[in-house]
Design a protein around this motif. Sequence first.
Motif, PDB file in Angstrom:
ATOM      1  N   HIS A   1       0.821  -1.211   0.000  1.00 28.59           N
ATOM      2  CA  HIS A   1       0.000   0.000   0.000  1.00 28.59           C
ATOM      3  C   HIS A   1       0.859   1.266   0.000  1.00 28.59           C
ATOM      4  O   HIS A   1       0.533   2.243  -0.677  1.00 28.59           O
ATOM      5  N   ALA A   2       1.959   1.252   0.744  1.00 31.29           N
ATOM      6  CA  ALA A   2       2.840   2.421   0.795  1.00 31.29           C
ATOM      7  C   ALA A   2       3.434   2.699  -0.593  1.00 31.29           C
ATOM      8  O   ALA A   2       3.520   3.856  -1.018  1.00 31.29           O
ATOM      9  N   GLN A   3       3.830   1.648  -1.292  1.00 32.10           N
ATOM     10  CA  GLN A   3       4.377   1.821  -2.636  1.00 32.10           C
ATOM     11  C   GLN A   3       3.318   2.394  -3.575  1.00 32.10           C
ATOM     12  O   GLN A   3       3.594   3.281  -4.388  1.00 32.10           O
ATOM     13  N   TRP A   4       2.086   1.911  -3.462  1.00 32.30           N
ATOM     14  CA  TRP A   4       0.993   2.424  -4.304  1.00 32.30           C
ATOM     15  C   TRP A   4       0.745   3.896  -4.011  1.00 32.30           C
ATOM     16  O   TRP A   4       0.601   4.707  -4.919  1.00 32.30           O
ATOM     17  N   LEU A   5       0.715   4.260  -2.726  1.00 32.13           N
ATOM     18  CA  LEU A   5       0.488   5.658  -2.346  1.00 32.13           C
ATOM     19  C   LEU A   5       1.617   6.566  -2.831  1.00 32.13           C
ATOM     20  O   LEU A   5       1.381   7.723  -3.174  1.00 32.13           O
ATOM     21  N   ARG A   6       2.853   6.049  -2.871  1.00 30.41           N
ATOM     22  CA  ARG A   6       3.977   6.840  -3.356  1.00 30.41           C
ATOM     23  C   ARG A   6       3.766   7.307  -4.790  1.00 30.41           C
ATOM     24  O   ARG A   6       4.242   8.370  -5.180  1.00 30.41           O
ATOM     25  N   GLY A   7       3.020   6.545  -5.552  1.00 29.91           N
ATOM     26  CA  GLY A   7       2.708   6.945  -6.927  1.00 29.91           C
ATOM     27  C   GLY A   7       1.830   8.185  -6.984  1.00 29.91           C
ATOM     28  O   GLY A   7       1.817   8.893  -7.986  1.00 29.91           O
ATOM     29  N   PHE A   8       1.105   8.488  -5.912  1.00 30.95           N
ATOM     30  CA  PHE A   8       0.208   9.652  -5.875  1.00 30.95           C
ATOM     31  C   PHE A   8       0.783  10.819  -5.074  1.00 30.95           C
ATOM     32  O   PHE A   8       0.632  11.971  -5.468  1.00 30.95           O
ATOM     33  N   ILE A   9       1.398  10.516  -3.938  1.00 33.78           N
ATOM     34  CA  ILE A   9       1.857  11.605  -3.068  1.00 33.78           C
ATOM     35  C   ILE A   9       3.376  11.641  -2.917  1.00 33.78           C
ATOM     36  O   ILE A   9       3.903  12.390  -2.110  1.00 33.78           O
ATOM     37  N   GLY A  10       4.077  10.834  -3.666  1.00 30.23           N
ATOM     38  CA  GLY A  10       5.539  10.861  -3.663  1.00 30.23           C
ATOM     39  C   GLY A  10       6.132  10.414  -2.345  1.00 30.23           C
ATOM     40  O   GLY A  10       5.641   9.490  -1.694  1.00 30.23           O
ATOM     41  N   GLU A  11       7.192  11.097  -1.930  1.00 26.66           N
ATOM     42  CA  GLU A  11       7.937  10.718  -0.728  1.00 26.66           C
ATOM     43  C   GLU A  11       7.167  10.984   0.567  1.00 26.66           C
ATOM     44  O   GLU A  11       7.649  10.632   1.643  1.00 26.66           O
ATOM     45  N   ARG A  12       6.008  11.590   0.460  1.00 29.42           N
ATOM     46  CA  ARG A  12       5.185  11.771   1.665  1.00 29.42           C
ATOM     47  C   ARG A  12       4.649  10.433   2.155  1.00 29.42           C
ATOM     48  O   ARG A  12       4.234  10.304   3.299  1.00 29.42           O
ATOM     49  N   ALA A  13       4.643   9.419   1.275  1.00 29.67           N
ATOM     50  CA  ALA A  13       4.319   8.045   1.678  1.00 29.67           C
ATOM     51  C   ALA A  13       5.647   7.370   2.005  1.00 29.67           C
ATOM     52  O   ALA A  13       6.426   7.048   1.116  1.00 29.67           O
ATOM     53  N   HIS A  14       5.915   7.173   3.276  1.00 27.28           N
ATOM     54  CA  HIS A  14       7.210   6.697   3.752  1.00 27.28           C
ATOM     55  C   HIS A  14       7.347   5.187   3.619  1.00 27.28           C
ATOM     56  O   HIS A  14       6.365   4.469   3.471  1.00 27.28           O
ATOM     57  N   GLU A  15       8.587   4.738   3.740  1.00 26.66           N
ATOM     58  CA  GLU A  15       8.875   3.304   3.852  1.00 26.66           C
ATOM     59  C   GLU A  15       8.424   2.840   5.239  1.00 26.66           C
ATOM     60  O   GLU A  15       8.238   3.645   6.148  1.00 26.66           O
ATOM     61  N   VAL A  16       8.294   1.525   5.408  1.00 29.04           N
ATOM     62  CA  VAL A  16       7.915   0.969   6.700  1.00 29.04           C
ATOM     63  C   VAL A  16       9.002   1.284   7.721  1.00 29.04           C
ATOM     64  O   VAL A  16      10.180   1.059   7.472  1.00 29.04           O
ATOM     65  N   LEU A  17       8.593   1.859   8.857  1.00 26.27           N
ATOM     66  CA  LEU A  17       9.529   2.241   9.913  1.00 26.27           C
ATOM     67  C   LEU A  17       9.351   1.324  11.100  1.00 26.27           C
ATOM     68  O   LEU A  17       8.232   1.096  11.571  1.00 26.27           O
ATOM     69  N   ASN A  18      10.460   0.770  11.585  1.00 24.59           N
ATOM     70  CA  ASN A  18      10.443  -0.082  12.763  1.00 24.59           C
ATOM     71  C   ASN A  18      10.749   0.781  13.977  1.00 24.59           C
ATOM     72  O   ASN A  18      11.826   1.359  14.065  1.00 24.59           O
ATOM     73  N   LEU A  19       9.832   0.906  14.913  1.00 23.49           N
ATOM     74  CA  LEU A  19      10.012   1.776  16.076  1.00 23.49           C
ATOM     75  C   LEU A  19      11.032   1.256  17.070  1.00 23.49           C
ATOM     76  O   LEU A  19      11.471   1.980  17.955  1.00 23.49           O
ATOM     77  N   ASP A  20      11.426  -0.009  16.934  1.00 22.93           N
ATOM     78  CA  ASP A  20      12.451  -0.595  17.800  1.00 22.93           C
ATOM     79  C   ASP A  20      13.859  -0.108  17.459  1.00 22.93           C
ATOM     80  O   ASP A  20      14.736  -0.097  18.296  1.00 22.93           O
ATOM     81  N   LEU A  21      14.063   0.239  16.205  1.00 23.75           N
ATOM     82  CA  LEU A  21      15.419   0.560  15.739  1.00 23.75           C
ATOM     83  C   LEU A  21      15.784   2.005  15.961  1.00 23.75           C
ATOM     84  O   LEU A  21      15.023   2.865  16.112  1.00 23.75           O
TER      85      LEU A  21
END
Length: 196
Positions: free
Chosen positions: A176-196
């Motif tokens: 879904h994030a990759q699909w959204l990137r096609g519409f809003i660009g870099e405002r759709a982030h990669e998956v972020l792990n809160l542990d790291l």
Amino acid sequence: MICHTEIKATHPPIWQYTDELPPGGGNSLAAVAFVFVLVVTLPVYGLTLLLITAVEALKGVPLTFVQSLTDPWFYAPLLGTALLAAGMLRWAASAPRVLAFTFDGAQQLFTFTQTRPLRKPAEVQVPFSDILSVRPYLMASYDTSGHFQVAFTGPGGKVVEHRLGMHFPLAEMEFHAQWLRGFIGERAHEVLNLDL
């Protein structure tokens, strides 16, 4: 939880999601508050009763604490305070929650339905141009599912943030994030792990 999308090679033009509201959400927190207030106020009531008894004994007045303990009005403020605290905590814990949302690629529109305490669910529409970010999160490195956090410009230029869903599988989040990137660009982030 009902997710209306399946992971496919190509993303459909509309991503819809509906989350079932668990019954009685926040009631356990209210019960804890009720018990906590009772535990804190019972010693205060006991100390007050001892002081009243001591004053009556010093003045030579007949002791009335036995009558006080059997009078239901003696306990009304105690129970009322505990119930009020439980209700206030239940209200405070009932933040707005997104029950359903749709990202419509054709109309460039994000629509969501949110609930608020003691109000009817409200539907809100946000143009893709007002979306500041869509961030997919994993809470811990060992998690296999996570949620999305969307931020957008709301009324009066105020930044509004909402959590979307809770149990998206990692592959679905990336899809879904990759699909959204096609519409809003870099405002759709990669998956972020809160542990790291």
